[in-house]
Design a protein around this motif. Sequence first.
Motif, PDB file in Angstrom:
ATOM      1  N   GLU A 151      -3.132   6.729  -7.293  1.00 26.51           N
ATOM      2  CA  GLU A 151      -2.545   5.675  -6.449  1.00 26.51           C
ATOM      3  C   GLU A 151      -3.454   4.462  -6.417  1.00 26.51           C
ATOM      4  O   GLU A 151      -4.677   4.581  -6.472  1.00 26.51           O
ATOM      5  CB  GLU A 151      -2.335   6.225  -5.025  1.00 26.51           C
ATOM      6  CG  GLU A 151      -1.752   5.244  -4.037  1.00 26.51           C
ATOM      7  CD  GLU A 151      -1.666   5.803  -2.637  1.00 26.51           C
ATOM      8  OE1 GLU A 151      -1.805   5.027  -1.674  1.00 26.51           O
ATOM      9  OE2 GLU A 151      -1.482   7.043  -2.511  1.00 26.51           O
ATOM     10  N   THR A 152      -2.842   3.271  -6.326  1.00 27.62           N
ATOM     11  CA  THR A 152      -3.594   2.040  -6.103  1.00 27.62           C
ATOM     12  C   THR A 152      -2.893   1.243  -5.010  1.00 27.62           C
ATOM     13  O   THR A 152      -1.824   1.642  -4.512  1.00 27.62           O
ATOM     14  CB  THR A 152      -3.690   1.171  -7.379  1.00 27.62           C
ATOM     15  OG1 THR A 152      -2.395   0.648  -7.680  1.00 27.62           O
ATOM     16  CG2 THR A 152      -4.215   1.986  -8.547  1.00 27.62           C
ATOM     17  N   GLU A 153      -3.482   0.103  -4.640  1.00 27.54           N
ATOM     18  CA  GLU A 153      -2.888  -0.728  -3.584  1.00 27.54           C
ATOM     19  C   GLU A 153      -1.515  -1.280  -4.015  1.00 27.54           C
ATOM     20  O   GLU A 153      -0.689  -1.626  -3.165  1.00 27.54           O
ATOM     21  CB  GLU A 153      -3.830  -1.867  -3.197  1.00 27.54           C
ATOM     22  CG  GLU A 153      -3.841  -3.068  -4.129  1.00 27.54           C
ATOM     23  CD  GLU A 153      -4.573  -2.809  -5.430  1.00 27.54           C
ATOM     24  OE1 GLU A 153      -4.432  -3.620  -6.363  1.00 27.54           O
ATOM     25  OE2 GLU A 153      -5.287  -1.789  -5.526  1.00 27.54           O
ATOM     26  N   LYS A 154      -1.257  -1.340  -5.309  1.00 28.71           N
ATOM     27  CA  LYS A 154       0.038  -1.841  -5.793  1.00 28.71           C
ATOM     28  C   LYS A 154       1.185  -0.914  -5.411  1.00 28.71           C
ATOM     29  O   LYS A 154       2.331  -1.354  -5.280  1.00 28.71           O
ATOM     30  CB  LYS A 154      -0.009  -2.012  -7.309  1.00 28.71           C
ATOM     31  CG  LYS A 154      -1.010  -3.062  -7.778  1.00 28.71           C
ATOM     32  CD  LYS A 154      -1.031  -3.158  -9.291  1.00 28.71           C
ATOM     33  CE  LYS A 154      -2.060  -4.190  -9.755  1.00 28.71           C
ATOM     34  NZ  LYS A 154      -2.136  -4.255 -11.228  1.00 28.71           N
ATOM     35  N   ASP A 155       0.875   0.368  -5.220  1.00 31.59           N
ATOM     36  CA  ASP A 155       1.909   1.330  -4.844  1.00 31.59           C
ATOM     37  C   ASP A 155       2.407   1.128  -3.414  1.00 31.59           C
ATOM     38  O   ASP A 155       3.457   1.641  -3.033  1.00 31.59           O
ATOM     39  CB  ASP A 155       1.382   2.755  -4.989  1.00 31.59           C
ATOM     40  CG  ASP A 155       1.070   3.101  -6.443  1.00 31.59           C
ATOM     41  OD1 ASP A 155       1.900   2.753  -7.316  1.00 31.59           O
ATOM     42  OD2 ASP A 155       0.021   3.692  -6.702  1.00 31.59           O
ATOM     43  N   LEU A 156       1.638   0.379  -2.613  1.00 30.60           N
ATOM     44  CA  LEU A 156       2.049   0.132  -1.226  1.00 30.60           C
ATOM     45  C   LEU A 156       3.251  -0.784  -1.151  1.00 30.60           C
ATOM     46  O   LEU A 156       4.031  -0.720  -0.208  1.00 30.60           O
ATOM     47  CB  LEU A 156       0.891  -0.491  -0.434  1.00 30.60           C
ATOM     48  CG  LEU A 156      -0.365   0.386  -0.271  1.00 30.60           C
ATOM     49  CD1 LEU A 156      -1.444  -0.403   0.457  1.00 30.60           C
ATOM     50  CD2 LEU A 156      -0.033   1.649   0.500  1.00 30.60           C
ATOM     51  N   THR A 157       3.407  -1.648  -2.162  1.00 30.11           N
ATOM     52  CA  THR A 157       4.527  -2.593  -2.157  1.00 30.11           C
ATOM     53  C   THR A 157       5.591  -2.224  -3.181  1.00 30.11           C
ATOM     54  O   THR A 157       6.558  -2.947  -3.364  1.00 30.11           O
ATOM     55  CB  THR A 157       3.998  -3.997  -2.473  1.00 30.11           C
ATOM     56  OG1 THR A 157       3.306  -3.978  -3.737  1.00 30.11           O
ATOM     57  CG2 THR A 157       3.049  -4.472  -1.392  1.00 30.11           C
TER      58      THR A 157
END
Length: 319
Positions: free
Chosen positions: A312-318
């Motif tokens: 997971e990365t922060e891009k998966d939050l959006t």
Amino acid sequence: MDNKELISIVIPCYNEEESIDIYYEAMEKVRQNLAAEDAEIEYIFVNDGSKDKTLTILRKLAKKDSERVRYISFSRNFGKEAALYAGLENAKGDFVTVMDADLQDPPELLIEMLKTIREEDYDCVGTRRVSRDGEPPIRSFFARQFYRIINRISDTEIVDGARDYRLMTRQMVDAILELKEYNRFSKGIFSWVGFKTKYLEYKNIERVAGETTWSFWGLMKYSIDGIVAFSEAPLAFASIVGLLSFILAIIMVFVIAIRTLIFDDPTSGWTSLVCIVLGLGGLQLFCLGIVGKYLGKTYLETKRRPIYLVKETEKDLTA
């Protein structure tokens, strides 16, 4: 931000739920001072398979400061070396630094490190501890012995007390990323790539929160990996021990034969024989273990497995 130089800050995290928010607040104060130096920062937190709420806190922090905070979460624990490599590989900055989330690496030194690189034409400004206050004495003793040994048997100098905390130019980071070996020892790699480096000294600082995940045996294993990665001396030692054992055995054969012929004193006694057999057997196993260590490292390299896997990365939050 477009006219400012970007500093990427790589923060490996393993069970750091108590430290992350404290670290972020401390770094935000430093960021304001860096702004006066025409520099901006980005955070790259690398969650190395933490078992606590580290990932949850990183998600919240990424939502709170989406402009600067990025994170990479591994599918499992791959170790700090993998976390360092992942952070460097994903850093976008003109300069890149590596820091621990426990604030044992003083954030305020970052300003001096940046000025030194700019004004004194260095490629890297590192840090080294001049004291080990707060550490168990036995751990400090073996740490000093490790640096003494590896600098004697390796062509790559590793500075005693040197931390991973350092500010590097983009050129140096790109050079480090060229070394894609699976078995990594960053302290050695930082030195091996060369580049002009200056070290800033500071006294040891204890963790701001939480407990260290490094045990004595974990550090011992890490030290052995470092020696194997940057020296062939143990292999030479095994060869020398084998040769000396063979020479000693030949000498003893002649001694026993001469004593028997001249003094009519045949060798007797199974106790001495058992001791000799056990002694030589132990030396053989020890030397075989050294060879096996190098062979095992070679085996892992030939598999060409990825250094880390991202879940997971922060891009998966959006997404």
